[in-house]
Design a protein around this motif. Structure first.
Motif, PDB file in Angstrom:
ATOM      1  N   GLU A 120       0.819  -1.215   0.000  1.00  0.00           N
ATOM      2  CA  GLU A 120       0.000   0.000   0.000  1.00  0.00           C
ATOM      3  C   GLU A 120       0.849   1.259   0.000  1.00  0.00           C
ATOM      4  O   GLU A 120       0.416   2.311  -0.505  1.00  0.00           O
ATOM      5  N   ARG A 121       2.078   1.205   0.528  1.00  0.00           N
ATOM      6  CA  ARG A 121       2.947   2.378   0.507  1.00  0.00           C
ATOM      7  C   ARG A 121       3.450   2.674  -0.892  1.00  0.00           C
ATOM      8  O   ARG A 121       3.730   3.824  -1.230  1.00  0.00           O
ATOM      9  N   TRP A 122       3.567   1.659  -1.724  1.00  0.00           N
ATOM     10  CA  TRP A 122       3.846   1.915  -3.138  1.00  0.00           C
ATOM     11  C   TRP A 122       2.610   2.510  -3.805  1.00  0.00           C
ATOM     12  O   TRP A 122       2.700   3.472  -4.575  1.00  0.00           O
ATOM     13  N   GLN A 123       1.453   1.962  -3.530  1.00  0.00           N
ATOM     14  CA  GLN A 123       0.212   2.424  -4.152  1.00  0.00           C
ATOM     15  C   GLN A 123      -0.058   3.888  -3.831  1.00  0.00           C
ATOM     16  O   GLN A 123      -0.517   4.649  -4.683  1.00  0.00           O
ATOM     17  N   GLN A 124       0.244   4.295  -2.605  1.00  0.00           N
ATOM     18  CA  GLN A 124      -0.082   5.654  -2.173  1.00  0.00           C
ATOM     19  C   GLN A 124       0.958   6.684  -2.596  1.00  0.00           C
ATOM     20  O   GLN A 124       0.598   7.792  -2.997  1.00  0.00           O
ATOM     21  N   ASP A 125       2.253   6.320  -2.517  1.00  0.00           N
ATOM     22  CA  ASP A 125       3.305   7.318  -2.686  1.00  0.00           C
ATOM     23  C   ASP A 125       4.409   6.918  -3.659  1.00  0.00           C
ATOM     24  O   ASP A 125       5.392   7.654  -3.792  1.00  0.00           O
ATOM     25  N   ALA A 126       4.279   5.754  -4.311  1.00  0.00           N
ATOM     26  CA  ALA A 126       5.365   5.230  -5.153  1.00  0.00           C
ATOM     27  C   ALA A 126       6.690   5.227  -4.383  1.00  0.00           C
ATOM     28  O   ALA A 126       7.740   5.606  -4.907  1.00  0.00           O
ATOM     29  N   ASP A 127       6.624   4.782  -3.132  1.00  0.00           N
ATOM     30  CA  ASP A 127       7.804   4.754  -2.266  1.00  0.00           C
ATOM     31  C   ASP A 127       8.797   3.730  -2.827  1.00  0.00           C
ATOM     32  O   ASP A 127       8.490   2.535  -2.915  1.00  0.00           O
ATOM     33  N   PRO A 128      10.022   4.168  -3.203  1.00  0.00           N
ATOM     34  CA  PRO A 128      10.976   3.240  -3.802  1.00  0.00           C
ATOM     35  C   PRO A 128      11.416   2.115  -2.869  1.00  0.00           C
ATOM     36  O   PRO A 128      12.006   1.131  -3.327  1.00  0.00           O
ATOM     37  N   GLU A 129      11.119   2.245  -1.563  1.00  0.00           N
ATOM     38  CA  GLU A 129      11.427   1.163  -0.636  1.00  0.00           C
ATOM     39  C   GLU A 129      10.487  -0.030  -0.808  1.00  0.00           C
ATOM     40  O   GLU A 129      10.715  -1.094  -0.211  1.00  0.00           O
ATOM     41  N   TYR A 130       9.457   0.120  -1.638  1.00  0.00           N
ATOM     42  CA  TYR A 130       8.458  -0.942  -1.819  1.00  0.00           C
ATOM     43  C   TYR A 130       8.223  -1.232  -3.306  1.00  0.00           C
ATOM     44  O   TYR A 130       7.135  -1.642  -3.696  1.00  0.00           O
ATOM     45  N   ASP A 131       9.284  -1.065  -4.099  1.00  0.00           N
ATOM     46  CA  ASP A 131       9.172  -1.245  -5.551  1.00  0.00           C
ATOM     47  C   ASP A 131       9.333  -2.726  -5.929  1.00  0.00           C
ATOM     48  O   ASP A 131      10.258  -3.123  -6.634  1.00  0.00           O
ATOM     49  N   VAL A 132       8.419  -3.533  -5.433  1.00  0.00           N
ATOM     50  CA  VAL A 132       8.359  -4.967  -5.716  1.00  0.00           C
ATOM     51  C   VAL A 132       6.897  -5.336  -5.924  1.00  0.00           C
ATOM     52  O   VAL A 132       6.014  -4.770  -5.262  1.00  0.00           O
ATOM     53  N   ALA A 133       6.630  -6.264  -6.825  1.00  0.00           N
ATOM     54  CA  ALA A 133       5.259  -6.717  -7.048  1.00  0.00           C
ATOM     55  C   ALA A 133       5.248  -8.217  -7.286  1.00  0.00           C
ATOM     56  O   ALA A 133       6.176  -8.780  -7.875  1.00  0.00           O
ATOM     57  N   PHE A 134       4.193  -8.858  -6.800  1.00  0.00           N
ATOM     58  CA  PHE A 134       3.900 -10.234  -7.159  1.00  0.00           C
ATOM     59  C   PHE A 134       2.671 -10.255  -8.057  1.00  0.00           C
ATOM     60  O   PHE A 134       1.752  -9.448  -7.883  1.00  0.00           O
ATOM     61  N   LEU A 135       2.675 -11.154  -9.017  1.00  0.00           N
ATOM     62  CA  LEU A 135       1.567 -11.306  -9.945  1.00  0.00           C
ATOM     63  C   LEU A 135       1.112 -12.757  -9.947  1.00  0.00           C
ATOM     64  O   LEU A 135       1.947 -13.669  -9.878  1.00  0.00           O
ATOM     65  N   THR A 136      -0.175 -12.993 -10.030  1.00  0.00           N
ATOM     66  CA  THR A 136      -0.654 -14.344 -10.275  1.00  0.00           C
ATOM     67  C   THR A 136      -1.133 -14.436 -11.717  1.00  0.00           C
ATOM     68  O   THR A 136      -1.618 -13.450 -12.297  1.00  0.00           O
ATOM     69  N   VAL A 137      -0.951 -15.617 -12.308  1.00  0.00           N
ATOM     70  CA  VAL A 137      -1.351 -15.821 -13.696  1.00  0.00           C
ATOM     71  C   VAL A 137      -2.344 -16.974 -13.769  1.00  0.00           C
ATOM     72  O   VAL A 137      -2.315 -17.910 -12.969  1.00  0.00           O
ATOM     73  N   GLU A 138      -3.220 -16.895 -14.759  1.00  0.00           N
ATOM     74  CA  GLU A 138      -4.222 -17.933 -14.967  1.00  0.00           C
ATOM     75  C   GLU A 138      -3.579 -19.187 -15.562  1.00  0.00           C
ATOM     76  O   GLU A 138      -2.566 -19.096 -16.267  1.00  0.00           O
ATOM     77  N   PRO A 139      -4.158 -20.358 -15.310  1.00  0.00           N
ATOM     78  CA  PRO A 139      -3.613 -21.582 -15.916  1.00  0.00           C
ATOM     79  C   PRO A 139      -3.805 -21.585 -17.428  1.00  0.00           C
ATOM     80  O   PRO A 139      -4.668 -20.888 -17.974  1.00  0.00           O
ATOM     81  N   VAL A 140      -2.977 -22.378 -18.099  1.00  0.00           N
ATOM     82  CA  VAL A 140      -3.089 -22.586 -19.544  1.00  0.00           C
ATOM     83  C   VAL A 140      -3.230 -24.091 -19.778  1.00  0.00           C
ATOM     84  O   VAL A 140      -2.403 -24.872 -19.292  1.00  0.00           O
TER      85      VAL A 140
END
Length: 255
Positions: A120-140
């Motif tokens: 949420e700190r990235w979402q609110q302020d683009a805080d570079p201390e939280y510049d990481v993301a996880f993504l889920t992908v649909e099965p194929v």
């Protein structure tokens, strides 16, 4: 120009783009001393298959680099937060992932991203201390992505001075580049590695240590991002230190 994945480019990119990037300031003269190492072409092996390109705009353009990380549901990717969020911090839509991408070949499938998890700190302020993301992908075809290409383990609280192999996709390459070197401290919460060639498009590239023989996998201890959104020169790259912040985000992504 800061960051390595803010702009999105068409899938077919010629050598002319490389000159445009340099002219635009992505390699500012005198910003850093020349690196002692430069990236080379990554071999097409099992380890390389876990790294791929993020595709934006319903698969019509390239965004950044991402990779598969092990998870209970076997459906998880890791990248930089600035690669997958809009200017207001909301998740981008229309994203997909092509593991092992080479010269337009997506033989290992194109996997639709169905969830973007950022702090949420990235979402609110683009805080570079939280510049990481996880993504889920649909099965194929009824299979999860980890069942097809495997995954790398997540490593946290490993500190600095680690030998890492970093693999990613610059916009002006149609195949991945790679480099092995040691990490150093940029700050108490950010790390860096020095190796030339990691230009725009390499944001999100995984930093792997503890590599197993024969491409059996490794441990992700960083992704290009964080300070300067990964760096303002292709010769020096940064990452958020993977510590309790990243562990908490992983728990959120796999809950």
């Amino acid at each position: 120009m800061t960051g390595r994945g803010q702009a999105r480019r068409a899938l077919t990119i010629g050598a002319a783009l490389a000159g445009v990037l340099v002219a635009a300031g992505c390699r500012p003269p005198g910003a850093h001393p020349p690196p002692g190492l430069s990236a080379s072409a990554a071999p097409p092996d099992a380890l390389d298959q876990r790294v791929g390109v993020l595709l934006a705009d319903q698969g019509t353009s390239r965004s950044c680099t991402a990779s598969v990380v092990t998870s209970p549901a076997r459906d998880l990717l890791i990248t930089a937060a600035h690669c997958v969020t809009n200017a207001d911090g909301t998740p981008m839509t229309g994203l997909s992932f092509a593991p092992g991408y080479r010269n337009g070949d997506t033989a290992l499938g194109t996997w639709t991203v169905d969830r973007v998890i950022t702090d949420e700190r990235w979402q609110q302020d683009a805080d570079p201390e939280y510049d990481v993301a996880f993504l889920t992908v649909e099965p194929v075809d009824g299979k999860q992505i980890e069942d097809v290409v495997g995954g790398n383990r997540l490593g946290v609280n490993r500190g600095f001075d680690l030998t890492v192999t970093v693999t990613g996709y610059p916009y002006d390459h149609e195949a991945p580049i790679t480099c092995s070197t040691r990490t150093t401290a940029q700050s108490a919460t950010q790390e860096r590695f020095d190796c030339g060639g990691f230009s725009d498009g390499t944001s999100g590239s995984p930093w792997l240590t503890d590599l197993e023989p024969g491409g059996g996998g490794g441990t992700v201890v960083g992704v290009i991002g964080g300070y300067q959104q990964g760096g303002d020169s292709p010769d020096v790259s940064y990452s958020v230190s993977f510590d309790d912040r990243v562990s908490a985000l992983y728990q959120q992504a796999t809950a």
